[in-house]
Scaffold this motif. Structure first.
Motif, PDB file in Angstrom:
ATOM      1  N   UNK A 291       0.832  -1.207   0.000  1.00  0.00           N
ATOM      2  CA  UNK A 291       0.000   0.000   0.000  1.00  0.00           C
ATOM      3  C   UNK A 291       0.866   1.256   0.000  1.00  0.00           C
ATOM      4  N   UNK A 292       1.984   1.225   0.729  1.00  0.00           N
ATOM      5  CA  UNK A 292       2.868   2.390   0.788  1.00  0.00           C
ATOM      6  C   UNK A 292       3.467   2.693  -0.581  1.00  0.00           C
ATOM      7  N   UNK A 293       3.868   1.660  -1.326  1.00  0.00           N
ATOM      8  CA  UNK A 293       4.424   1.897  -2.659  1.00  0.00           C
ATOM      9  C   UNK A 293       3.366   2.477  -3.598  1.00  0.00           C
ATOM     10  N   UNK A 294       2.121   2.024  -3.439  1.00  0.00           N
ATOM     11  CA  UNK A 294       1.029   2.598  -4.231  1.00  0.00           C
ATOM     12  C   UNK A 294       0.777   4.053  -3.842  1.00  0.00           C
ATOM     13  N   UNK A 295       0.854   4.348  -2.542  1.00  0.00           N
ATOM     14  CA  UNK A 295       0.684   5.729  -2.085  1.00  0.00           C
ATOM     15  C   UNK A 295       1.765   6.627  -2.677  1.00  0.00           C
ATOM     16  N   UNK A 296       3.003   6.147  -2.723  1.00  0.00           N
ATOM     17  CA  UNK A 296       4.098   6.934  -3.289  1.00  0.00           C
ATOM     18  C   UNK A 296       3.875   7.202  -4.773  1.00  0.00           C
ATOM     19  N   UNK A 297       3.400   6.181  -5.495  1.00  0.00           N
ATOM     20  CA  UNK A 297       3.110   6.369  -6.917  1.00  0.00           C
ATOM     21  C   UNK A 297       1.996   7.396  -7.115  1.00  0.00           C
ATOM     22  N   UNK A 298       0.951   7.293  -6.301  1.00  0.00           N
ATOM     23  CA  UNK A 298      -0.167   8.234  -6.395  1.00  0.00           C
ATOM     24  C   UNK A 298       0.292   9.647  -6.073  1.00  0.00           C
ATOM     25  N   UNK A 299       1.155   9.793  -5.064  1.00  0.00           N
ATOM     26  CA  UNK A 299       1.648  11.126  -4.689  1.00  0.00           C
ATOM     27  C   UNK A 299       2.434  11.771  -5.830  1.00  0.00           C
ATOM     28  N   UNK A 300       3.224  10.969  -6.542  1.00  0.00           N
ATOM     29  CA  UNK A 300       3.960  11.497  -7.697  1.00  0.00           C
ATOM     30  C   UNK A 300       2.981  11.992  -8.758  1.00  0.00           C
ATOM     31  N   UNK A 301       1.983  11.175  -9.055  1.00  0.00           N
ATOM     32  CA  UNK A 301       0.982  11.533 -10.076  1.00  0.00           C
ATOM     33  C   UNK A 301       0.139  12.725  -9.631  1.00  0.00           C
ATOM     34  N   UNK A 302      -0.226  12.742  -8.345  1.00  0.00           N
ATOM     35  CA  UNK A 302      -1.057  13.811  -7.805  1.00  0.00           C
ATOM     36  C   UNK A 302      -0.370  15.163  -7.948  1.00  0.00           C
ATOM     37  N   UNK A 303       0.894  15.222  -7.550  1.00  0.00           N
ATOM     38  CA  UNK A 303       1.655  16.469  -7.672  1.00  0.00           C
ATOM     39  C   UNK A 303       1.903  16.826  -9.133  1.00  0.00           C
ATOM     40  N   UNK A 304       2.133  15.809  -9.949  1.00  0.00           N
ATOM     41  CA  UNK A 304       2.421  16.044 -11.373  1.00  0.00           C
ATOM     42  C   UNK A 304       1.206  16.550 -12.140  1.00  0.00           C
ATOM     43  N   UNK A 305       0.011  16.391 -11.573  1.00  0.00           N
ATOM     44  CA  UNK A 305      -1.193  16.865 -12.265  1.00  0.00           C
ATOM     45  C   UNK A 305      -1.327  18.385 -12.214  1.00  0.00           C
ATOM     46  N   UNK A 306      -0.579  19.051 -11.337  1.00  0.00           N
ATOM     47  CA  UNK A 306      -0.730  20.505 -11.195  1.00  0.00           C
ATOM     48  C   UNK A 306       0.592  21.277 -11.301  1.00  0.00           C
ATOM     49  N   UNK A 307       1.648  20.782 -10.661  1.00  0.00           N
ATOM     50  CA  UNK A 307       2.881  21.576 -10.524  1.00  0.00           C
ATOM     51  C   UNK A 307       3.593  21.825 -11.852  1.00  0.00           C
ATOM     52  N   UNK A 308       3.801  20.823 -12.718  1.00  0.00           N
ATOM     53  CA  UNK A 308       4.532  21.100 -13.966  1.00  0.00           C
ATOM     54  C   UNK A 308       3.905  22.223 -14.796  1.00  0.00           C
ATOM     55  N   UNK A 309       2.575  22.246 -14.906  1.00  0.00           N
ATOM     56  CA  UNK A 309       1.916  23.307 -15.666  1.00  0.00           C
ATOM     57  C   UNK A 309       2.170  24.667 -15.024  1.00  0.00           C
ATOM     58  N   UNK A 310       2.130  24.720 -13.691  1.00  0.00           N
ATOM     59  CA  UNK A 310       2.399  25.973 -12.995  1.00  0.00           C
ATOM     60  C   UNK A 310       3.828  26.443 -13.264  1.00  0.00           C
ATOM     61  N   UNK A 311       4.790  25.521 -13.229  1.00  0.00           N
ATOM     62  CA  UNK A 311       6.191  25.866 -13.470  1.00  0.00           C
ATOM     63  C   UNK A 311       6.387  26.373 -14.896  1.00  0.00           C
ATOM     64  N   UNK A 312       5.725  25.727 -15.850  1.00  0.00           N
ATOM     65  CA  UNK A 312       5.818  26.163 -17.253  1.00  0.00           C
ATOM     66  C   UNK A 312       5.235  27.567 -17.414  1.00  0.00           C
ATOM     67  N   UNK A 313       4.133  27.823 -16.734  1.00  0.00           N
ATOM     68  CA  UNK A 313       3.509  29.147 -16.812  1.00  0.00           C
ATOM     69  C   UNK A 313       4.445  30.231 -16.290  1.00  0.00           C
ATOM     70  N   UNK A 314       5.076  29.976 -15.146  1.00  0.00           N
ATOM     71  CA  UNK A 314       6.001  30.965 -14.583  1.00  0.00           C
ATOM     72  C   UNK A 314       7.222  31.144 -15.484  1.00  0.00           C
ATOM     73  N   UNK A 315       7.683  30.046 -16.072  1.00  0.00           N
ATOM     74  CA  UNK A 315       8.885  30.109 -16.904  1.00  0.00           C
ATOM     75  C   UNK A 315       8.622  30.838 -18.216  1.00  0.00           C
ATOM     76  N   UNK A 316       7.461  30.589 -18.806  1.00  0.00           N
ATOM     77  CA  UNK A 316       7.141  31.186 -20.110  1.00  0.00           C
ATOM     78  C   UNK A 316       6.492  32.556 -19.994  1.00  0.00           C
ATOM     79  N   UNK A 317       5.906  32.845 -18.833  1.00  0.00           N
ATOM     80  CA  UNK A 317       5.190  34.103 -18.659  1.00  0.00           C
ATOM     81  C   UNK A 317       3.786  34.064 -19.220  1.00  0.00           C
ATOM     82  N   UNK A 318       3.409  32.941 -19.811  1.00  0.00           N
ATOM     83  CA  UNK A 318       2.059  32.764 -20.364  1.00  0.00           C
ATOM     84  C   UNK A 318       1.231  31.926 -19.395  1.00  0.00           C
TER      85      UNK A 318
END
Length: 313
Positions: free
Chosen positions: A62-89
């Protein structure tokens, strides 16, 4: 005639956490570091569990599944935010916004239900130790994880599909760093009663039911531990649950702060800060909580690092 005067919008503007350039640069580097730490440490947890046969037990499954979900959960929002700040768009298309909402609800809902499954595992381990291996079989564990993903997927599909019936014709600025469901609903210029009802019923069940399950499991665990005669036995029992309880408190504490407080206490800044806690900070802290409080995880991580030349723990 009124419908003809409305203009359907094709994109939203994610205003993010700040509109000041100097603060945006700081936020970008801070969240980049946090995201990299989250991905790296959760991957290490998964690798450590997979490579150490001693950890091939239901709790670490269950812990390994939680870790996988946490990676996916954060990846659903943070990369787009980082791209927005980097590009200014800061624009996000309507389709990508709905896609982000779907995956955010999918991984967030799965996270919630997997925590309840972990609580049930701890309940069986402490309250029925003689029957643990017969109850928590590989088939049962796999079935629980499958239920977690299926439940969350249905919940995410219902909410995302219901958004397609709404009309967006006025404001398109989202006072958030990602497309958050309730914020997007408030931007609609058509009737949102059905959407609001689904948020409080179907969406609420995805959070409330697992939380009730966790409370029931730990109430029974607490009663069982109190009956243990030795202080050492009580301490050992509480230690097996300590990490999970810490993660549950972090995750549900911030969710309750955002979604279950009176609306009169809500502000955009307060809600955004609390959302950052359970979408970014909690997934980053989870692997540290489990690795620092668990001797088996410490040993597994040392073994993992010892196989890689030049790395040390």
């Amino acid at each position: 005639m009124e419908r003809r005067n409305q203009t359907s919008i094709s994109e939203f503007i994610l205003l993010g956490l700040s509109n000041k350039p100097e603060q945006e640069r700081l936020i970008f580097f801070l969240f980049l570091v946090m995201y990299l730490i989250t991905v790296l440490w959760n991957l290490l947890i998964i690798l450590a569990i997979r490579t150490d046969s001693y950890l091939h037990t239901p709790m670490y499954f269950f812990l390994s599944n939680l870790s996988l979900i946490d990676i996916c959960f954060t990846s659903s929002t943070v990369p787009k935010m980082l791209v927005n700040y980097l590009s200014g768009n800061k624009a996000i298309t309507y389709t990508r916004c709905l896609t982000q909402i779907f995956f955010f609800l999918l991984f967030g809902g799965t996270d919630s239900v997997i925590l309840a499954s972990m609580a049930y595992d701890r309940y069986v381990a402490i309250c029925a130790p003689l029957h643990y291996t017969m109850i928590m079989t590989q088939k049962v564990c796999a079935s629980l994880v499958a239920v977690c993903w299926t439940w969350a997927c249905i919940d995410a599909l219902i909410h995302t599909a219901s958004l397609t019936r709404l009309s967006f014709c006025g404001h398109n600025e989202i006072h958030h760093f990602f497309c958050e469901l309730s914020v997007v609903i408030r931007l609609a210029c058509s009737d949102t009663l059905l959407n609001d009802l689904m948020v409080y019923t179907i969406g609420g069940l995805t959070t409330v039911m697992p939380f009730i399950g966790i409370l029931i499991s730990y109430t029974r665990i607490f009663i069982a531990v109190l009956k243990i005669p030795s202080a050492h036995g009580k301490k050992k029992a509480f230690n097996t649950c300590g990490s999970h309880l810490a993660v549950v408190c972090l995750f549900y504490g911030t969710i309750i702060e955002v979604y279950f407080n009176p609306t009169s206490t809500h502000t955009a800044q307060k809600d955004t800060t609390s959302t950052v806690m359970f979408t970014i900070v909690t997934p980053m802290l989870n692997p540290f909580i489990y690795s620092l409080r668990n001797n088996d995880m410490k040993r597994a991580l040392r073994m993992l690092f010892s196989r890689k030349p030049g790395l040390s723990l």
